[in-house]
Motif scaffolding. Structure first.
Motif, PDB file in Angstrom:
ATOM      1  N   LYS A  82      92.371  43.943 -69.578  1.00 27.38           N
ATOM      2  CA  LYS A  82      91.898  42.830 -68.967  1.00 27.38           C
ATOM      3  C   LYS A  82      90.376  42.777 -69.433  1.00 27.38           C
ATOM      4  O   LYS A  82      89.791  43.493 -69.384  1.00 27.38           O
ATOM      5  N   ARG A  83      90.113  41.479 -69.997  1.00 27.40           N
ATOM      6  CA  ARG A  83      88.564  41.285 -70.280  1.00 27.40           C
ATOM      7  C   ARG A  83      87.848  41.104 -69.328  1.00 27.40           C
ATOM      8  O   ARG A  83      86.628  41.423 -69.560  1.00 27.40           O
ATOM      9  N   HIS A  84      88.490  40.466 -68.219  1.00 27.14           N
ATOM     10  CA  HIS A  84      87.444  40.161 -67.161  1.00 27.14           C
ATOM     11  C   HIS A  84      88.283  40.194 -65.809  1.00 27.14           C
ATOM     12  O   HIS A  84      89.460  39.554 -65.642  1.00 27.14           O
ATOM     13  N   ILE A  96      77.008  28.401 -70.095  1.00 28.03           N
ATOM     14  CA  ILE A  96      78.265  29.429 -69.893  1.00 28.03           C
ATOM     15  C   ILE A  96      79.470  28.594 -70.436  1.00 28.03           C
ATOM     16  O   ILE A  96      79.739  27.575 -69.982  1.00 28.03           O
ATOM     17  N   CYS A  97      80.198  29.065 -71.194  1.00 36.57           N
ATOM     18  CA  CYS A  97      81.513  28.509 -71.316  1.00 36.57           C
ATOM     19  C   CYS A  97      82.509  28.682 -70.418  1.00 36.57           C
ATOM     20  O   CYS A  97      82.818  29.593 -69.834  1.00 36.57           O
ATOM     21  N   ILE A  98      83.150  27.548 -70.034  1.00 39.86           N
ATOM     22  CA  ILE A  98      84.120  27.365 -68.622  1.00 39.86           C
ATOM     23  C   ILE A  98      85.490  27.281 -69.101  1.00 39.86           C
ATOM     24  O   ILE A  98      86.138  26.858 -68.162  1.00 39.86           O
ATOM     25  N   VAL A  99      85.890  27.576 -70.589  1.00 44.95           N
ATOM     26  CA  VAL A  99      87.272  26.974 -70.997  1.00 44.95           C
ATOM     27  C   VAL A  99      88.050  28.286 -70.290  1.00 44.95           C
ATOM     28  O   VAL A  99      89.333  28.058 -69.910  1.00 44.95           O
ATOM     29  N   CYS A 100      87.547  29.412 -70.048  1.00 44.76           N
ATOM     30  CA  CYS A 100      88.591  30.301 -69.836  1.00 44.76           C
ATOM     31  C   CYS A 100      87.491  31.299 -68.631  1.00 44.76           C
ATOM     32  O   CYS A 100      86.481  31.087 -68.743  1.00 44.76           O
ATOM     33  N   PRO A 101      88.327  32.199 -67.801  1.00 40.88           N
ATOM     34  CA  PRO A 101      87.576  33.086 -66.758  1.00 40.88           C
ATOM     35  C   PRO A 101      86.639  33.870 -67.302  1.00 40.88           C
ATOM     36  O   PRO A 101      85.848  34.393 -66.385  1.00 40.88           O
ATOM     37  N   VAL A 102      86.598  34.223 -68.610  1.00 38.56           N
ATOM     38  CA  VAL A 102      85.552  35.084 -69.367  1.00 38.56           C
ATOM     39  C   VAL A 102      84.306  34.666 -68.870  1.00 38.56           C
ATOM     40  O   VAL A 102      83.321  35.530 -68.772  1.00 38.56           O
ATOM     41  N   GLY A 103      83.975  33.522 -69.112  1.00 38.81           N
ATOM     42  CA  GLY A 103      82.751  32.935 -69.160  1.00 38.81           C
ATOM     43  C   GLY A 103      81.420  33.415 -69.959  1.00 38.81           C
ATOM     44  O   GLY A 103      80.711  33.870 -69.496  1.00 38.81           O
ATOM     45  N   CYS A 104      81.947  33.241 -71.110  1.00 38.40           N
ATOM     46  CA  CYS A 104      80.920  33.868 -72.292  1.00 38.40           C
ATOM     47  C   CYS A 104      79.586  32.997 -72.160  1.00 38.40           C
ATOM     48  O   CYS A 104      79.615  31.710 -71.922  1.00 38.40           O
ATOM     49  N   HIS A 105      78.476  33.885 -72.245  1.00 37.68           N
ATOM     50  CA  HIS A 105      77.151  33.051 -72.357  1.00 37.68           C
ATOM     51  C   HIS A 105      77.093  32.886 -73.782  1.00 37.68           C
ATOM     52  O   HIS A 105      76.724  33.486 -74.568  1.00 37.68           O
ATOM     53  N   GLY A 160      77.666  33.910 -79.217  1.00 41.15           N
ATOM     54  CA  GLY A 160      78.022  34.486 -78.136  1.00 41.15           C
ATOM     55  C   GLY A 160      79.367  34.184 -77.588  1.00 41.15           C
ATOM     56  O   GLY A 160      79.775  34.617 -76.707  1.00 41.15           O
ATOM     57  N   ASN A 161      80.238  33.101 -78.288  1.00 38.98           N
ATOM     58  CA  ASN A 161      81.515  33.010 -77.973  1.00 38.98           C
ATOM     59  C   ASN A 161      82.547  33.898 -78.562  1.00 38.98           C
ATOM     60  O   ASN A 161      82.653  34.214 -79.534  1.00 38.98           O
ATOM     61  N   LYS A 162      83.333  34.411 -77.626  1.00 33.16           N
ATOM     62  CA  LYS A 162      84.280  35.471 -77.892  1.00 33.16           C
ATOM     63  C   LYS A 162      85.685  34.743 -78.611  1.00 33.16           C
ATOM     64  O   LYS A 162      86.419  35.507 -79.131  1.00 33.16           O
ATOM     65  N   CYS A 163      85.609  33.336 -78.489  1.00 32.79           N
ATOM     66  CA  CYS A 163      86.805  33.001 -79.226  1.00 32.79           C
ATOM     67  C   CYS A 163      86.358  31.537 -79.788  1.00 32.79           C
ATOM     68  O   CYS A 163      85.349  30.957 -79.454  1.00 32.79           O
ATOM     69  N   LYS A 164      87.295  30.749 -80.491  1.00 35.73           N
ATOM     70  CA  LYS A 164      86.732  29.710 -81.360  1.00 35.73           C
ATOM     71  C   LYS A 164      86.619  28.301 -80.265  1.00 35.73           C
ATOM     72  O   LYS A 164      86.221  27.384 -80.399  1.00 35.73           O
ATOM     73  N   ARG A 165      87.564  28.264 -79.220  1.00 36.76           N
ATOM     74  CA  ARG A 165      87.338  27.599 -77.904  1.00 36.76           C
ATOM     75  C   ARG A 165      86.055  27.147 -77.441  1.00 36.76           C
ATOM     76  O   ARG A 165      85.710  26.264 -77.109  1.00 36.76           O
ATOM     77  N   GLY A 166      85.290  28.437 -77.493  1.00 36.91           N
ATOM     78  CA  GLY A 166      83.896  28.353 -76.920  1.00 36.91           C
ATOM     79  C   GLY A 166      83.030  27.495 -77.847  1.00 36.91           C
ATOM     80  O   GLY A 166      82.105  26.832 -77.404  1.00 36.91           O
ATOM     81  N   LYS A 167      83.237  27.530 -79.144  1.00 36.40           N
ATOM     82  CA  LYS A 167      82.489  26.863 -80.155  1.00 36.40           C
ATOM     83  C   LYS A 167      82.750  25.218 -79.680  1.00 36.40           C
ATOM     84  O   LYS A 167      81.860  24.505 -79.722  1.00 36.40           O
TER      85      LYS A 167
HETATM   86  S1  SF4 Z   1      84.412  31.615 -75.766  1.00 34.67           S
HETATM   87 FE1  SF4 Z   1      86.541  31.880 -75.484  1.00 34.67          FE
HETATM   88  S2  SF4 Z   1      86.612  33.800 -74.394  1.00 34.67           S
HETATM   89 FE2  SF4 Z   1      84.425  33.073 -74.139  1.00 34.67          FE
HETATM   90  S3  SF4 Z   1      84.659  31.803 -72.304  1.00 34.67           S
HETATM   91 FE3  SF4 Z   1      85.068  30.477 -73.883  1.00 34.67          FE
HETATM   92  S4  SF4 Z   1      87.265  30.148 -74.104  1.00 34.67           S
HETATM   93 FE4  SF4 Z   1      86.968  32.219 -72.849  1.00 34.67          FE
END
Ligand code: SF4
Ligand SMILES: Cc1cc2nc3c(=O)[nH]c(=O)nc-3n(C[C@H](O)[C@H](O)[C@H](O)COP(=O)(O)OP(=O)(O)OC[C@H]3O[C@@H](n4cnc5c(N)ncnc54)[C@H](O)[C@@H]3O)c2cc1C
Lengths: 420, 121
Positions: A386-388, B7-16, B33-40
């Protein structure tokens, strides 16, 4: 005296899904009772979008989500009574209810499904000192006034509590022309979804004051202002940090409590952690033939999970009526381990699980990069990275019991820090 | 704009994440700071054309309630939210209304309709 196979109490998403599932499984004599003048429960006032992503794969508003189930209920010709208040239920499944048309009624049910939802904690429950002027509302009451009755609650507001309802109301008040001065949160983190913090606060430059609380209220007839102070690690106000905010409205969004007066009247055992009934795999309470689902069992943040859980309750109530549910044999417990606050269901009669067992739970704190571990006795049966994880977001664990070798023992779910 | 934090709001991780203008990148931006490409994708959309669904209510006559809930049936540009609210507040409808019924067609020329989100009779 009226007689039904299944009586569902409460016409919110939980009651609707339960009644529909019961009818679809072949029980025709189903009655749903709702005290309000219409079906849909709390969803009718939640006009924002974000409901139904799991259930329908699209983002609906609360009323749209409710509408789909209300129409299905009507298509299935399920009987329902509006403006009808259930006053009391007994262990042997007699229900007393009242409305202006039928007067006082006693109804005998073979099975009951409790779906009364929850209510909001009020000022009394959190003990804010100061005066008692008008202008102080729970966030949900304000939501109903604005979105359904068309009555604006005030012009300058402070919101205490940063749960989702508080955040949603900050945006709603702003869009309706009020000024929201701040959202005040006692804890170091918001219990609301990040998405709501961004779209409801950041979009409108509304400050979120973490580690703060309201320590005083001023005003005689109408609220004039509140004093806000920073708190220390023990959640005690720090002197010297007090700041006065002029406002005519204070909204309280400080938590929900399952509505269980009726459950208690039937001697249903309540879990002190969730505030709701202790239930088994079939969503049956400690009293035989009385089932429960939705916010009356534990407070949900996603209505989609309410629907899933309530279908299970309705389906199993229908199995009970048909005599297809197995009695207590091979009952195992679910234990919240390290980092887990509670697990629903609390007990599992393994024989009644048809395909997979779904466990709903909440964690105690915010965790990043951890593992969630599920054990049967001492054996590890599942592990998930779980990442979060956050207390505000309910977690669901699905166990395929057929794939588990050997006899299932008591189940424990725990959080394991990386490397452990 | 040179650099913006969000803050990315695409998924619950919420990357700054940080979105920085960069002529050398084909998209015109680099995102950190994005953990995946959806953040970009999200970051670039937020600085170039942020959009939101607007939900509100309009006055309704001859119904058991005073307000009818409505929404934009697609997202509209973020800077048009308050203008859109003004348009919504001008409207008054009469019951019966059905869910999905168009209340304002092509609001502010966005190509998006404001529709009812429940039946009201
Ligand atoms: S960058 Fe990717 S992992 Fe991070 S919050 Fe956005 S969707 Fe989620
Ligand atoms: C103020 C508020 C705002 C919320 N906002 C959101 C949100 O924005 N997004 C989200 O995902 N979730 C939200 N929730 C959570 C939401 O409640 C659940 O997702 C879901 O609506 C719970 O469904 P339910 O059927 O269990 O309860 P409810 O929707 O509360 O339905 C319970 C029904 O039972 C009826 N009832 C109770 N007692 C009796 C009785 N004695 N006799 C007859 N009828 C009775 C009530 O009138 C009500 O209609 C909110 C909750 C509250 C309290």
């Amino acid at each position: 005296m009226l007689q039904y196979d299944i009586v569902v109490i409460g016409g919110g998403p939980a009651g609707l899904a339960a009644a529909i599932a019961a009818k679809k499984n072949g029980v025709d004599s189903v009655l749903l009772i709702e005290r309000d003048r219409e079906l849909g429960g709390i969803l009718q006032q939640c006009i924002h979008n974000g409901f139904g992503l799991h259930e329908f794969g699209e983002e609906l508003t609360g009323p749209e989500y409710a509408d789909r189930f209300i129409k299905e209920l009507k298509e299935l010709n399920i009987e329902y009574k509006l403006n009808t208040m259930v006053l009391d239920i007994s262990e042997n499944r007699y229900i007393s209810a009242i409305n202006t048309e039928d007067g006082f009624m006693t109804i005998k049910a073979k099975a009951i499904v409790l779906a009364m939802g929850c209510r909001e904690r009020t000022r009394g429950a959190i003990k804010i000192p100061g005066a008692r002027p008008a202008g102080i509302f729970t966030a949900g009451t304000a939501q109903r006034y604005i979105n359904m009755e068309g009555y604006m609650v005030g012009k300058k507001a402070v919101i205490l509590g940063s749960g989702d309802i508080g955040l949603i109301m900050a945006r709603r008040l702003t869009l309706e022309g009020a000024e929201v001065k701040a959202v005040v949160e006692l804890m170091p983190y918001s219990s609301g979804l990040t998405r709501n913090i961004v779209q409801c606060l950041d979009d409108f430059n509304i400050p979120l004051l973490l580690n703060h609380t309201v320590i005083d209220i001023e005003g005689k007839d109408r609220l004039k202002g509140v004093t806000i102070a920073k708190v220390d690690e023990n959640r005690k106000p720090i002197s010297g940090t007090e700041k006065y905010y002029e406002c005519d409205t204070l909204l309280l969004s400080v938590g929900l409590i399952p509505e269980n007066e009726l459950s208690r009247s039937a001697n249903v055992k309540i879990d002190p952690v969730t505030g709701g009934p202790i239930v088994n795999e079939s969503m049956e309470t400690s009293v035989k033939g009385i089932f429960a689902c939705g916010n009356v069992v534990h407070v949900h943040d996603l209505v989609d999970y309410v629907t899933a859980e309530s279908r299970r309750a309705g389906y199993n109530a229908s199995k009970f009526v048909k005599g297809e549910l197995y009695e207590e044999k091979d009952t195992i417990k679910t234990n919240p381990g390290e980092g887990i606050r509670y697990i629903v269901p609390h007990m599992v009669r393994v024989k009644n699980v048809e395909d997979s067992l779904e466990l709903f739970m909440r964690v105690k704190d915010v965790y990043t990069n951890v593992k969630m571990r599920v054990k049967s006795g001492e054996n590890i049966i599942k592990e998930m990275k779980k990442r979060h994880l956050a207390p505000g977001e309910m977690e669901k664990v699905k166990l395929n019991l057929k794939k588990i070798e050997g006899k299932l023992d008591d189940i424990t779910v725990e959080i394991v820090k990386e490397g452990a | 704009m040179e650099k913006r934090e969000m803050i990315c709001i695409v998924c619950p991780v919420g990357c700054h994440i940080e979105v920085i203008e960069d002529k050398n990148d084909p998209s015109g931006y680099i995102v950190k700071g994005n953990k995946c490409k959806r953040g970009k994708e999200y970051g670039i959309k937020e600085v170039t054309n942020p959009t939101r669904i607007v939900t509100s209510t309009v006055k309704v006559n001859n119904a058991h309630l005073c307000r009818l809930p409505v929404k934009t049936n697609n997202p509209i540009p973020k800077e048009k939210i308050s203008e859109c609210m003004k348009e919504i507040n001008k409207v008054e409808v009469n019951a019966p209304v059905e869910v999905g019924e168009v209340i304002i067609r092509n609001v502010l020329g966005t190509g998006v309709d404001v529709v009812a989100t429940r039946d009201m009779c």
